[in-house]
Enzyme design. Structure first.
Site, PDB file in Angstrom:
ATOM      1  N   CYS A  79       0.247  -8.981   7.298  1.00 20.10           N
ATOM      2  CA  CYS A  79      -0.210  -7.731   7.900  1.00 20.10           C
ATOM      3  C   CYS A  79      -1.624  -7.820   8.460  1.00 20.10           C
ATOM      4  O   CYS A  79      -2.105  -6.874   9.075  1.00 20.10           O
ATOM      5  CB  CYS A  79      -0.116  -6.612   6.873  1.00 20.10           C
ATOM      6  SG  CYS A  79       1.544  -6.453   6.203  1.00 20.10           S
ATOM      7  N   HIS A  90       3.014   1.172  10.041  1.00 19.11           N
ATOM      8  CA  HIS A  90       2.397  -0.116   9.707  1.00 19.11           C
ATOM      9  C   HIS A  90       3.080  -1.192  10.545  1.00 19.11           C
ATOM     10  O   HIS A  90       4.217  -1.579  10.263  1.00 19.11           O
ATOM     11  CB  HIS A  90       2.555  -0.395   8.218  1.00 19.11           C
ATOM     12  CG  HIS A  90       1.799  -1.597   7.749  1.00 19.11           C
ATOM     13  ND1 HIS A  90       1.178  -2.479   8.611  1.00 19.11           N
ATOM     14  CD2 HIS A  90       1.558  -2.062   6.492  1.00 19.11           C
ATOM     15  CE1 HIS A  90       0.599  -3.434   7.917  1.00 19.11           C
ATOM     16  NE2 HIS A  90       0.818  -3.205   6.636  1.00 19.11           N
ATOM     17  N   HIS A 145      -7.564  -0.530   7.047  1.00 16.80           N
ATOM     18  CA  HIS A 145      -6.229  -1.103   6.886  1.00 16.80           C
ATOM     19  C   HIS A 145      -5.285  -0.051   6.316  1.00 16.80           C
ATOM     20  O   HIS A 145      -4.117  -0.028   6.687  1.00 16.80           O
ATOM     21  CB  HIS A 145      -6.266  -2.330   5.981  1.00 16.80           C
ATOM     22  CG  HIS A 145      -4.926  -2.991   5.857  1.00 16.80           C
ATOM     23  ND1 HIS A 145      -4.321  -3.616   6.921  1.00 16.80           N
ATOM     24  CD2 HIS A 145      -4.048  -3.078   4.824  1.00 16.80           C
ATOM     25  CE1 HIS A 145      -3.136  -4.079   6.550  1.00 16.80           C
ATOM     26  NE2 HIS A 145      -2.943  -3.771   5.282  1.00 16.80           N
TER      27      HIS A 145
END
Lengths: 391, 297
Positions: free
Chosen positions: A153, A321, A284
């Site tokens: 990620c 995400h 994040h």
């Protein structure tokens, strides 16, 4: 002159909020995301929500608008984002001085999974699970170094930092850096098994957050070597990029956030930025329990009184995400905010966790100062980028 | 730019044959890793761990030590296993220990933990050239001062059987074809200057330098190799690996990414100057030159 790694010559984005950076900005202002259920017939896990890319073919989960015959879904997203980013820049005549760094965790998994399911036959010739780099190099006529980085990620943010390295090492004068992710059955199934998905929507830093929700998208930036006399006033520059690794638990972040803090402080120091000079953080923040607690603690450490604290703008609350695309899309969001001098209101995620209210602002406001992007990932991978407007 | 090679290690069958193994049948995790603590790791993670354990411990702090793992196949290995399970038994059949491995950057996770590489852990997956791309990326980070010490690991674990069948028509034939490879190797890089570890089998007082170049040529794979060599200004011996290398090339060698990485480790061991080129099937090529250097200052 304050230090900088590269000039940001252009940005591009294709994501849930829109198929261009202009549409992304309009989506940020509208703040009305609409996650939907995936249509993959072989996806039998309970949570099937996803923030599909704009223009996605919702009948088949197969393609996005503008996809060429030999392209997969991630390839089409990435190419469109890169073409936007390059539209405003001048390509060096010596194309072997142009590099490409692709950040993606799942690569061409959408197509790989369709082959395994029997929904399609052979993929295009010379197809590869991580063939995005070579395919995009051919699309964009890049003849310098081409690199795929798969740091989960945080891959998109790592791509930005590694691209800057190619310029600093003298190997390239211009580097296209991007992060991209498209739907993956395997990733969604595994996150279901880890109990890391929210059943409503992606709600970073919400008090009752319950996990993340995946999104599709690509963000691209064109980084250029700085002129010898420095960037022109008004140019957005990548000021610093720092990485670190928890080197601990494979999936959970270190609760104390020691290495994440080290990357963050290192990035600020490299850019010669005081925390008070940061006007925007694109965090994040995924909506998972521990990640958001660790990052909220970093906010509290850096800006203990909240003032003059920065605004936190959650790209994931709008886009979901986007995995390996997230760090690059966050960078695009930061650059757009710097160029426009404003930060739109966050999407409503409900009541915020303690301490985040002063940062996750609900109204639009003017942006003064630098922008900071955090990206974290499985494997304890941490990255922090800083951007600012040259004066 | 030049960096120093400080140590190397290989996780390959005994005998050190030039051709890489095309199965993992030779690999006994218990023999390489001991009896405990690795059973839940997928094969690529076990191989990477085994290769890294062959490097001598370092005194350099973890905050100055980064890890780079390159693999063109580890993700195929892990994703094929997970998706096959989903398709046969449903998403609910994935076990909690194997679920995280949908993310290929978990492959170096245990290695990063053991080495304590808190400066960073990079996972490079460029098709065909990942092994040398990881090595070059690590070398670049050392040269730029991002890290003081870098461990680069190459690991390959064959192809996804479904996808490789589907794409078989595009696989070139010949000695450089993309035949499956199973194994791992590691190199440790530093800036030199005498503060880092001493490698076991590099001549005392000498260090081995690495130089590199990387690029993409769309017209002709052979031209990609030639252009990379021009960029490196390489005049010494050359070995060309990878599915993009023309089989008629005089320096063509059997094997792909792992073979190329191992060729670098062999040149380091023998102190022979050598340029290793790894050519991908779509025009990408990465090259590393091993330069026997003079006595360290």
């Amino acid at each position: 002159m304050k230090p900088a790694l590269a000039r940001v010559a252009g940005v591009g984005a294709v994501c849930h909020a829109g198929a261009t950076t202009q549409e992304l900005w309009a989506g940020m202002v509208a703040a009305a995301p609409r996650p939907a259920e995936v249509l993959d017939p072989k996806m039998d896990a309970p949570v099937r929500l996803i923030y599909l890319a704009a223009g996605a073919d919702t009948e088949t989960d197969r393609s996005v608008e503008g996809t060429r015959p030999a392209e997969g879904r991630a390839h089409a997203l990435a190419r469109a984002a890169c073409e936007q980013a390059l539209a405003g820049s001048t390509t060096p005549s010596d194309r072997d001085r142009v590099g490409l760094v692709v950040g993606s965790c799942m690569g061409n998994s959408t197509e790989a999974e369709r082959v395994r399911t029997g929904l399609t036959g052979a993929p295009p010739p010379q197809w590869d699970l991580y063939g995005l780099g070579p395919a995009l190099a051919a699309d964009l006529q890049v003849e310098g170094p081409v690199l795929n980085v798969a740091n989960a990620c945080a891959a998109g943010a790592y791509a930005v930092g590694l691209g800057a390295d190619l310029i600093e090492s003298g190997e390239c004068d211009q580097v296209v850096v991007l992060g991209v992710e498209s739907y993956s059955r395997v990733a969604l199934a595994c996150f279901n098994q880890m109990g890391a998905l929210d059943t409503q929507r992606c709600r970073p830093f919400a008090q009752d957050r319950d996990g993340t929700v995946f999104g599709e998208g690509a963000g691209a930036l064109v980084l250029e070597r700085l002129p010898e006399d420095g960037p022109a006033a008004g140019d957005v520059v990548l000021a610093s990029a720092r990485f670190s690794c928890d080197a601990g638990h494979p999936t959970a972040p270190d609760r104390e956030g020691v290495q994440a803090a080290r990357a963050l402080h290192g990035a600020l120091a490299d850019a010669q930025l005081d925390p008070a000079q940061v006007g925007l953080v694109v965090p994040h923040g995924t909506g998972t329990q521990l990640n958001d607690v660790v990052e909220a603690d970093l906010f509290a450490q850096l800006w203990p009184d909240h003032g003059p604290g920065p605004a936190a703008y959650s790209a994931k609350a709008l886009l979901g995400h986007t995995g390996g695309g997230a760090g690059a899309l966050a960078a695009v969001v930061a650059v757009e905010c710097l160029r426009r001098g404003e930060v739109p209101a966050n999407c409503d995620v409900g009541d915020l966790m303690p301490g985040m209210g002063p940062f996750m602002r609900r109204g639009r406001h003017d942006l003064r100062g630098a922008a900071l992007v955090n990206a974290y990932a499985f494997g304890g991978n941490n990255a922090t980028l800083t951007f600012r407007v040259a004066s | 730019m030049t960096v120093a090679v400080l140590a190397h290690s290989r996780c390959l069958p005994e005998g050190d044959a030039p051709r890489m193994p095309d199965t993992a049948a030779w690999f006994d995790p218990a023999q390489w890793l001991g009896r405990r603590g690795h059973r839940h790791l997928p094969l690529p993670a076990q191989l990477a761990l085994a290769a890294s354990r062959g490097l001598a411990p370092t005194q350099v702090a973890g905050e100055e030590h980064g890890l780079w793992l390159g693999s063109a196949s580890a993700a195929q290995h892990c994703l094929h296993a997970l998706d096959t399970r989903i398709l046969h038994d449903g998403a609910g059949s994935i076990g909690p220990m194997s679920a995280p491995y949908f993310s290929v950057n978990l492959v170096p996770s245990r290695t990063a933990q053991e080495l304590g590489t808190t400066a960073g852990a990079m996972t490079v997956t460029t098709p065909d050239t990942a092994a040398l791309d990881a090595l070059v990326s690590a070398a670049r980070a050392v040269a730029l001062g991002r890290v003081r010490l870098a461990t680069a690991v190459a690991v390959e674990t064959g192809h996804d059987p479904v996808l490789s069948t589907a794409t078989a028509s595009s696989a070139p034939a010949g000695p450089c074809s993309g035949a499956p490879e199973f194994g791992a190797a590691a190199l440790r890089l530093g800036r030199g200057g005498g503060r880092e570890d001493s490698p076991d089998d590099v001549r005392p007082g000498h260090r081995i330098g690495l130089q590199w170049a990387s690029g993409f040529v769309h017209a002709d794979p052979g031209e990609a190799v030639a252009r990379i060599l021009r960029r490196l200004r390489s005049t010494g011996p050359v070995a060309v690996y990878g599915p993009g290398a023309p089989s008629e090339h005089p320096s063509a060698r059997p094997g792909a990414g792992l073979a190329a990485f191992v060729a670098v480790t062999r040149a380091v061991t023998s102190h022979d100057p050598l340029t290793v080129v790894l050519a991908g099937r779509r025009g990408g090529a990465t090259a590393v030159t091993v330069v026997p250097a003079g006595p360290q200052r």
